[in-house]
Design an enzyme around this catalytic site. Structure first.
Site, PDB file in Angstrom:
ATOM      1  N   ASP A  72       0.811  -1.208   0.000  1.00 63.10           N
ATOM      2  CA  ASP A  72       0.000   0.000   0.000  1.00 63.10           C
ATOM      3  C   ASP A  72       0.852   1.269   0.000  1.00 63.10           C
ATOM      4  O   ASP A  72       2.076   1.226   0.207  1.00 63.10           O
ATOM      5  CB  ASP A  72      -0.950   0.007   1.211  1.00 63.10           C
ATOM      6  CG  ASP A  72      -0.253  -0.351   2.527  1.00 63.10           C
ATOM      7  OD1 ASP A  72       0.985  -0.302   2.580  1.00 63.10           O
ATOM      8  OD2 ASP A  72      -0.956  -0.654   3.488  1.00 63.10           O
ATOM      9  N   ASN A 139      -7.360  -2.664  14.426  1.00 60.18           N
ATOM     10  CA  ASN A 139      -8.752  -3.000  14.097  1.00 60.18           C
ATOM     11  C   ASN A 139      -8.841  -4.223  13.175  1.00 60.18           C
ATOM     12  O   ASN A 139      -9.875  -4.492  12.600  1.00 60.18           O
ATOM     13  CB  ASN A 139      -9.470  -1.797  13.476  1.00 60.18           C
ATOM     14  CG  ASN A 139      -8.864  -1.393  12.130  1.00 60.18           C
ATOM     15  OD1 ASN A 139      -7.965  -2.061  11.611  1.00 60.18           O
ATOM     16  ND2 ASN A 139      -9.356  -0.312  11.556  1.00 60.18           N
ATOM     17  N   HIS A 141      -7.063  -4.653  10.372  1.00 54.16           N
ATOM     18  CA  HIS A 141      -6.816  -4.422   8.944  1.00 54.16           C
ATOM     19  C   HIS A 141      -5.512  -5.062   8.492  1.00 54.16           C
ATOM     20  O   HIS A 141      -4.586  -5.272   9.283  1.00 54.16           O
ATOM     21  CB  HIS A 141      -6.905  -2.922   8.583  1.00 54.16           C
ATOM     22  CG  HIS A 141      -5.747  -2.069   8.987  1.00 54.16           C
ATOM     23  ND1 HIS A 141      -5.914  -0.823   9.546  1.00 54.16           N
ATOM     24  CD2 HIS A 141      -4.413  -2.246   8.889  1.00 54.16           C
ATOM     25  CE1 HIS A 141      -4.730  -0.296   9.770  1.00 54.16           C
ATOM     26  NE2 HIS A 141      -3.800  -1.137   9.379  1.00 54.16           N
ATOM     27  N   GLU A 146      -9.667  -1.973   5.410  1.00 49.99           N
ATOM     28  CA  GLU A 146     -10.299  -1.652   6.680  1.00 49.99           C
ATOM     29  C   GLU A 146     -11.550  -2.508   6.884  1.00 49.99           C
ATOM     30  O   GLU A 146     -12.068  -3.086   5.919  1.00 49.99           O
ATOM     31  CB  GLU A 146     -10.704  -0.170   6.678  1.00 49.99           C
ATOM     32  CG  GLU A 146      -9.532   0.785   6.501  1.00 49.99           C
ATOM     33  CD  GLU A 146      -8.692   0.957   7.768  1.00 49.99           C
ATOM     34  OE1 GLU A 146      -8.678   0.044   8.623  1.00 49.99           O
ATOM     35  OE2 GLU A 146      -8.039   2.004   7.893  1.00 49.99           O
TER      36      GLU A 146
END
Ligand code: GLP
Length: 247
Positions: A72, A139, A141, A146
């Site tokens: 990313d 979280n 990810h 996400e």
């Protein structure tokens, strides 16, 4: 398809990094022309340091026949920006451990959708990722995939979750308003296409995400739970990250 899940818990971040380094050293020796998927973030920093130091000082390993694709990159952040993932990879690995070719999405591309399509095409043309290195967000990810209602497929432009913006603000002097709100990321489909995955997690702040990814429901609300259905994944955890999956 036969599936292989390996889980190793080591005492701390240093042991985790050493273990990952040994695994990659073995893999790179056996497969000098391999295609790697690489991650950024603080988790692989020590691994990259061990790798680049070994490559530079031992003369026994080289990645110059290998190819890399990063997961990313922030959108609208100049690749030369000190906090871009381009800069991170150059400073942490590439400057002393160059690959034959290294690819990172261009978050400054005029047409981001086209950039994503091109990135998928490049991965395909390379023959596909053989070893994907991953970290995990608090979280759950992976990359910048996400929590969501649906599984993503190829590379796309993702909106960063508020909790990710808050977690990553530490790199931007603690100022959330400086964290980009979007990123280009390989999708869950791209990650799942890798032949082998090595996912690392360190610290108590990752314990709940690790627990949910390994033992919870297979759901895009916890993106790393996709790995429950990958045929060859190794989880490398330190004690703190593994604290909720142990007795
Ligand atoms: C970032 C990256 C991920 C990384 C994760 C965890 O936002 N996009 O690829 O794995 O968050 O980062 P860290 O290793 O710093 O905890």
């Amino acid at each position: 398809m036969a599936s292989r899940l390996s889980l190793k818990v080591v005492p701390d971040y240093e042991a985790l990094s050493q273990e990952a380094f040994e695994k990659i050293k073995r893999f790179a020796t056996l497969h000098p022309q391999a295609v790697y998927g690489l991650a950024t973030g603080s988790t692989p920093e020590r691994l990259y340091q061990l790798l680049r130091t070994y490559i530079k000082e031992s003369g026994k390993l080289s990645l110059t026949q290998a190819t890399s694709f990063n997961l990313d990159e922030y959108s609208k952040l100049d690749p030369k920006h000190p906090l871009s993932y381009h800069t991170f990879m150059w400073e942490n690995l590439f400057f002393e451990a160059p690959f034959k070719s290294s690819h990172i999405p261009n978050g400054m591309a005029e047409d981001l959708v086209q950039e994503c399509l091109n990135y998928d095409l490049l991965i395909k043309q390379s023959g596909g990722i053989k070893l994907q290195i991953l970290g995990i967000g608090e979280n759950g990810h992976i990359g910048f995939n996400e929590p969501s209602e649906t599984w993503s497929e190829g590379t796309y432009v993702a909106d960063l979750h508020p909790s990710t913006i808050s977690a990553n603000a530490r790199f931007f002097g603690g100022d959330q308003s400086k964290v980009p709100t979007q990123a280009i990321t390989m999708g869950i489909g791209s990650i799942m296409a890798a032949k082998q995955i090595l996912i690392m997690a360190s610290g108590a702040n990752k314990a709940e995400a690790v627990r949910a990814a390994l033992l919870g429901k297979h759901t895009p609300e916890l993106p790393a739970s996709c790995l429950q259905r990958h045929p060859n994944v190794t989880w490398l955890l330190d004690k703190e990250a593994a604290s909720l999956i142990r007795d």
